[in-house]
Design a protein around this motif. Structure first.
Motif, PDB file in Angstrom:
ATOM      1  N   VAL A 152       0.853  -1.186   0.000  1.00  6.50           N
ATOM      2  CA  VAL A 152       0.000   0.000   0.000  1.00  6.50           C
ATOM      3  C   VAL A 152       0.886   1.233   0.000  1.00  6.50           C
ATOM      4  CG1 VAL A 152      -1.765   1.309   1.233  1.00  6.50           C
ATOM      5  CG2 VAL A 152      -1.853  -1.196   1.219  1.00  6.50           C
ATOM      6  N   PHE A 153       0.886   1.966  -1.100  1.00  2.97           N
ATOM      7  CA  PHE A 153       1.650   3.205  -1.177  1.00  2.97           C
ATOM      8  C   PHE A 153       1.013   4.088  -2.238  1.00  2.97           C
ATOM      9  CE2 PHE A 153       3.542   0.337  -4.211  1.00  2.97           C
ATOM     10  CZ  PHE A 153       3.742   1.129  -5.340  1.00  2.97           C
ATOM     11  N   HIS A 154       1.278   5.376  -2.141  1.00  3.44           N
ATOM     12  CA  HIS A 154       0.708   6.339  -3.074  1.00  3.44           C
ATOM     13  C   HIS A 154       1.738   6.713  -4.139  1.00  3.44           C
ATOM     14  CE1 HIS A 154      -2.911   6.877  -0.733  1.00  3.44           C
ATOM     15  NE2 HIS A 154      -2.195   7.128   0.355  1.00  3.44           N
ATOM     16  N   LEU A 155       1.362   6.560  -5.381  1.00  2.00           N
ATOM     17  CA  LEU A 155       2.216   6.999  -6.473  1.00  2.00           C
ATOM     18  C   LEU A 155       2.087   8.508  -6.650  1.00  2.00           C
ATOM     19  CD1 LEU A 155       1.637   4.326  -9.280  1.00  2.00           C
ATOM     20  CD2 LEU A 155       3.710   4.672  -7.939  1.00  2.00           C
ATOM     21  N   ASP A 156       3.216   9.155  -6.893  1.00  2.00           N
ATOM     22  CA  ASP A 156       3.180  10.560  -7.249  1.00  2.00           C
ATOM     23  C   ASP A 156       2.291  10.737  -8.481  1.00  2.00           C
ATOM     24  OD1 ASP A 156       4.765  12.610  -9.307  1.00  2.00           O
ATOM     25  OD2 ASP A 156       4.538  13.379  -7.262  1.00  2.00           O
ATOM     26  N   LYS A 157       1.606  11.885  -8.555  1.00  2.00           N
ATOM     27  CA  LYS A 157       0.666  12.102  -9.654  1.00  2.00           C
ATOM     28  C   LYS A 157       1.349  11.989 -11.009  1.00  2.00           C
ATOM     29  CE  LYS A 157      -2.961  15.201 -11.283  1.00  2.00           C
ATOM     30  NZ  LYS A 157      -3.713  16.460 -11.025  1.00  2.00           N
ATOM     31  N   THR A 158       2.552  12.537 -11.125  1.00  2.00           N
ATOM     32  CA  THR A 158       3.276  12.452 -12.397  1.00  2.00           C
ATOM     33  C   THR A 158       3.658  11.017 -12.720  1.00  2.00           C
ATOM     34  OG1 THR A 158       4.177  14.681 -12.100  1.00  2.00           O
ATOM     35  CG2 THR A 158       5.297  13.244 -13.664  1.00  2.00           C
ATOM     36  N   LEU A 159       4.183  10.303 -11.710  1.00  2.00           N
ATOM     37  CA  LEU A 159       4.552   8.913 -11.912  1.00  2.00           C
ATOM     38  C   LEU A 159       3.328   8.070 -12.254  1.00  2.00           C
ATOM     39  CD1 LEU A 159       6.690   6.714 -11.891  1.00  2.00           C
ATOM     40  CD2 LEU A 159       6.352   6.483  -9.419  1.00  2.00           C
ATOM     41  N   CYS A 160       2.208   8.387 -11.618  1.00  2.00           N
ATOM     42  CA  CYS A 160       0.961   7.679 -11.903  1.00  2.00           C
ATOM     43  C   CYS A 160       0.580   7.848 -13.374  1.00  2.00           C
ATOM     44  CB  CYS A 160      -0.153   8.205 -10.998  1.00  2.00           C
ATOM     45  SG  CYS A 160      -1.806   7.588 -11.411  1.00  2.00           S
ATOM     46  N   SER A 161       0.663   9.090 -13.862  1.00  2.00           N
ATOM     47  CA  SER A 161       0.308   9.358 -15.254  1.00  2.00           C
ATOM     48  C   SER A 161       1.253   8.649 -16.215  1.00  2.00           C
ATOM     49  CB  SER A 161       0.316  10.870 -15.524  1.00  2.00           C
ATOM     50  OG  SER A 161      -0.662  11.529 -14.759  1.00  2.00           O
ATOM     51  N   VAL A 162       2.558   8.666 -15.894  1.00  2.00           N
ATOM     52  CA  VAL A 162       3.542   8.009 -16.756  1.00  2.00           C
ATOM     53  C   VAL A 162       3.299   6.513 -16.786  1.00  2.00           C
ATOM     54  CG1 VAL A 162       5.989   7.458 -17.039  1.00  2.00           C
ATOM     55  CG2 VAL A 162       5.285   9.795 -16.467  1.00  2.00           C
ATOM     56  N   TRP A 163       3.096   5.917 -15.612  1.00  2.00           N
ATOM     57  CA  TRP A 163       2.870   4.468 -15.542  1.00  2.00           C
ATOM     58  C   TRP A 163       1.596   4.072 -16.273  1.00  2.00           C
ATOM     59  CZ3 TRP A 163      -1.029   1.665 -12.848  1.00  2.00           C
ATOM     60  CH2 TRP A 163      -0.849   0.280 -12.866  1.00  2.00           C
ATOM     61  N   SER A 164       0.507   4.805 -16.075  1.00  2.00           N
ATOM     62  CA  SER A 164      -0.755   4.499 -16.749  1.00  2.00           C
ATOM     63  C   SER A 164      -0.608   4.600 -18.265  1.00  2.00           C
ATOM     64  CB  SER A 164      -1.857   5.450 -16.272  1.00  2.00           C
ATOM     65  OG  SER A 164      -2.081   5.335 -14.890  1.00  2.00           O
ATOM     66  N   THR A 165       0.126   5.630 -18.704  1.00  2.00           N
ATOM     67  CA  THR A 165       0.330   5.817 -20.140  1.00  2.00           C
ATOM     68  C   THR A 165       1.144   4.677 -20.736  1.00  2.00           C
ATOM     69  OG1 THR A 165       0.239   8.225 -19.878  1.00  2.00           O
ATOM     70  CG2 THR A 165       1.252   7.381 -21.890  1.00  2.00           C
ATOM     71  N   LEU A 166       2.219   4.278 -20.057  1.00  2.00           N
ATOM     72  CA  LEU A 166       3.042   3.170 -20.544  1.00  2.00           C
ATOM     73  C   LEU A 166       2.261   1.858 -20.540  1.00  2.00           C
ATOM     74  CD1 LEU A 166       6.494   3.925 -18.857  1.00  2.00           C
ATOM     75  CD2 LEU A 166       5.838   4.285 -21.252  1.00  2.00           C
ATOM     76  N   ASP A 167       1.404   1.692 -19.553  1.00  2.00           N
ATOM     77  CA  ASP A 167       0.569   0.494 -19.478  1.00  2.00           C
ATOM     78  C   ASP A 167      -0.298   0.373 -20.726  1.00  2.00           C
ATOM     79  OD1 ASP A 167      -0.949  -1.655 -18.771  1.00  2.00           O
ATOM     80  OD2 ASP A 167      -1.811  -0.762 -16.970  1.00  2.00           O
ATOM     81  N   VAL A 168      -1.037   1.432 -21.024  1.00  2.00           N
ATOM     82  CA  VAL A 168      -1.923   1.420 -22.190  1.00  2.00           C
ATOM     83  C   VAL A 168      -1.114   1.337 -23.484  1.00  2.00           C
ATOM     84  CG1 VAL A 168      -3.724   2.676 -23.433  1.00  2.00           C
ATOM     85  CG2 VAL A 168      -3.688   2.709 -20.930  1.00  2.00           C
ATOM     86  N   LEU A 169       0.018   2.047 -23.537  1.00  2.00           N
ATOM     87  CA  LEU A 169       0.858   2.056 -24.738  1.00  2.00           C
ATOM     88  C   LEU A 169       1.369   0.658 -25.066  1.00  2.00           C
ATOM     89  CD1 LEU A 169       2.511   3.457 -26.984  1.00  2.00           C
ATOM     90  CD2 LEU A 169       4.283   3.890 -25.267  1.00  2.00           C
ATOM     91  N   GLY A 170       1.973  -0.004 -24.085  1.00  2.00           N
ATOM     92  CA  GLY A 170       2.552  -1.315 -24.328  1.00  2.00           C
ATOM     93  C   GLY A 170       1.515  -2.357 -24.704  1.00  2.00           C
ATOM     94  N   CYS A 171       0.416  -2.387 -23.970  1.00  2.00           N
ATOM     95  CA  CYS A 171      -0.616  -3.392 -24.232  1.00  2.00           C
ATOM     96  C   CYS A 171      -1.299  -3.151 -25.577  1.00  2.00           C
ATOM     97  CB  CYS A 171      -1.647  -3.389 -23.102  1.00  2.00           C
ATOM     98  SG  CYS A 171      -0.974  -3.893 -21.489  1.00  2.00           S
ATOM     99  N   THR A 172      -1.590  -1.888 -25.890  1.00  2.00           N
ATOM    100  CA  THR A 172      -2.232  -1.570 -27.165  1.00  2.00           C
ATOM    101  C   THR A 172      -1.298  -1.875 -28.328  1.00  2.00           C
ATOM    102  OG1 THR A 172      -3.544   0.181 -26.131  1.00  2.00           O
ATOM    103  CG2 THR A 172      -3.340   0.238 -28.522  1.00  2.00           C
ATOM    104  N   ALA A 173      -0.019  -1.509 -28.212  1.00  2.00           N
ATOM    105  CA  ALA A 173       0.941  -1.782 -29.282  1.00  2.00           C
ATOM    106  C   ALA A 173       1.114  -3.283 -29.503  1.00  2.00           C
ATOM    107  CB  ALA A 173       2.288  -1.137 -28.950  1.00  2.00           C
ATOM    108  N   SER A 174       1.085  -4.056 -28.433  1.00  2.00           N
ATOM    109  CA  SER A 174       1.203  -5.503 -28.560  1.00  2.00           C
ATOM    110  C   SER A 174       0.019  -6.073 -29.348  1.00  2.00           C
ATOM    111  CB  SER A 174       1.273  -6.142 -27.167  1.00  2.00           C
ATOM    112  OG  SER A 174       1.340  -7.553 -27.259  1.00  2.00           O
ATOM    113  N   ILE A 175      -1.176  -5.621 -29.020  1.00  2.00           N
ATOM    114  CA  ILE A 175      -2.381  -6.112 -29.694  1.00  2.00           C
ATOM    115  C   ILE A 175      -2.397  -5.686 -31.161  1.00  2.00           C
ATOM    116  CG2 ILE A 175      -4.901  -5.914 -29.761  1.00  2.00           C
ATOM    117  CD1 ILE A 175      -4.788  -5.656 -26.665  1.00  2.00           C
ATOM    118  N   LEU A 176      -2.066  -4.435 -31.437  1.00  2.00           N
ATOM    119  CA  LEU A 176      -2.063  -3.954 -32.816  1.00  2.00           C
ATOM    120  C   LEU A 176      -0.969  -4.631 -33.640  1.00  2.00           C
ATOM    121  CD1 LEU A 176      -2.710  -0.113 -32.328  1.00  2.00           C
ATOM    122  CD2 LEU A 176      -4.346  -1.885 -33.007  1.00  2.00           C
TER     123      LEU A 176
END
Length: 316
Positions: free
Chosen positions: A65-89
């Motif tokens: 249980v820990f809080h991600l910094d808002k910037t780190l949260c945005s970067v991680w979420s973006t990389l998550d969607v980027l990697g998974c979407t690129a893999s599928i495409l």
């Protein structure tokens, strides 16, 4: 006990994803460039991104249980969607390449396959960046959720993104492989005349025009044309079955997530345990992809074993 089981599972999946995709990436650099090479490179790159940048933080968030910094949260979420979407495409681009290889074997598709692989990343980046800029009530709210950084469940974004990231590529791949299976199950349209010349002619297509096959050199003049065509057909079937396995695994791994995501966006009724299970089942696809291809591809196996052969034989 459940904490320990998940911790061990997450570590194994993450390490397997990173190691398998690094090895596959190195192997692909060492083999000849064929049409399927480019979408495969895109696939391996995307899966490596998921394993190296997404899974470690995702696993840590589930275990601690820990809080991600808002910037780190945005970067991680973006990389998550980027990697998974690129893999599928990338799998979708592979489906197109197999479809053209089977239905139009003489067509020049290398440049098109390369351009399709390159197009994967701008599309995936667009989908990924939107997750950081489109607001959601639970995206970054430390007062509402212990883990703070959650998936964007803005209804409009969710339905738009899953359409681009999953449902459209899935439908396209199903259409491609349905046509491929029909084509492979049909009687071969290429038949050679017998007993006319050292290199017999073919009624509809001259086998000497089939590209990038070492067996079609001058030394192959004594090989019966039927044997050449049978070899060519067998290669097509093996390569197609490999990509078909990748597509099947993709559907098994990702369908639960892309059913759960819009459901939760509409009703916010999916439990944390179901979220975790569906998310990591999708992540696991990035670990499976390189292993499936490495096992099924003679060219990649040779590269993995350290062979520096300069052969231009392909899986086309």
């Amino acid at each position: 006990m459940s904490w320990c089981v998940f911790a061990a599972t997450a570590v194994v999946i993450t390490l397997t994803t990173v190691v398998a995709n690094v090895v596959a990436l190195l192997a692909l650099w060492r083999v000849s460039r064929v049409p399927s090479h480019y979408p495969l490179m895109s696939l391996v790159t995307a899966d490596l991104l998921v394993g190296s940048a997404v899974m470690p933080i995702g696993g840590a968030r589930e275990l601690f249980v820990f809080h991600l910094d808002k910037t780190l949260c945005s970067v991680w979420s973006t990389l998550d969607v980027l990697g998974c979407t690129a893999s599928i495409l990338s799998l979708c681009a592979l489906g197109w390449e197999r479809y053209r290889a089977v239905t139009s074997p003489l067509a020049q598709r290398r440049d098109t396959a390369k351009h399709l692989a390159m197009m994967v990343w701008p599309v995936a980046t667009t989908v990924a960046l939107l997750t950081a800029f489109i607001p959601t009530t639970e995206h970054h709210d430390p007062g509402k959720a212990q883990k703070a950084c959650t998936v964007n469940i803005n209804v409009g974004y969710v339905f738009g993104s899953i359409l681009l990231s999953f449902y459209t590529p899935a439908v396209v791949m199903i259409v491609f492989y349905t046509k491929i299976i029909r084509s492979l199950s049909a009687p071969p349209p290429i038949r050679a005349h017998r007993g006319r010349s050292p290199i017999p002619e073919v009624t509809s297509i001259d086998v000497r025009q089939l590209p990038n096959l070492n067996i079609l050199t001058r030394a192959a003049a004594l090989i019966p044309p039927d044997a050449i065509l049978d070899n060519f057909s067998a290669r097509q079937r093996r390569a197609t079955m490999t990509i078909l396995k990748l597509m099947t695994l993709f559907l098994v791994c990702w369908t639960p997530f892309f059913v759960m995501l819009p459901t939760d966006a509409l009703c916010t009724c999916v439990s944390d345990s179901v979220w975790m299970l569906c998310t990591w089942l999708g992540y696991m696809n990035s670990a499976i992809n390189p292993m499936v291809y490495a096992v099924a591809s003679p060219r990649v196996r040779k590269a993995l074993l350290g062979s520096h052969t300069s052969t231009t034989q392909t899986e086309r």
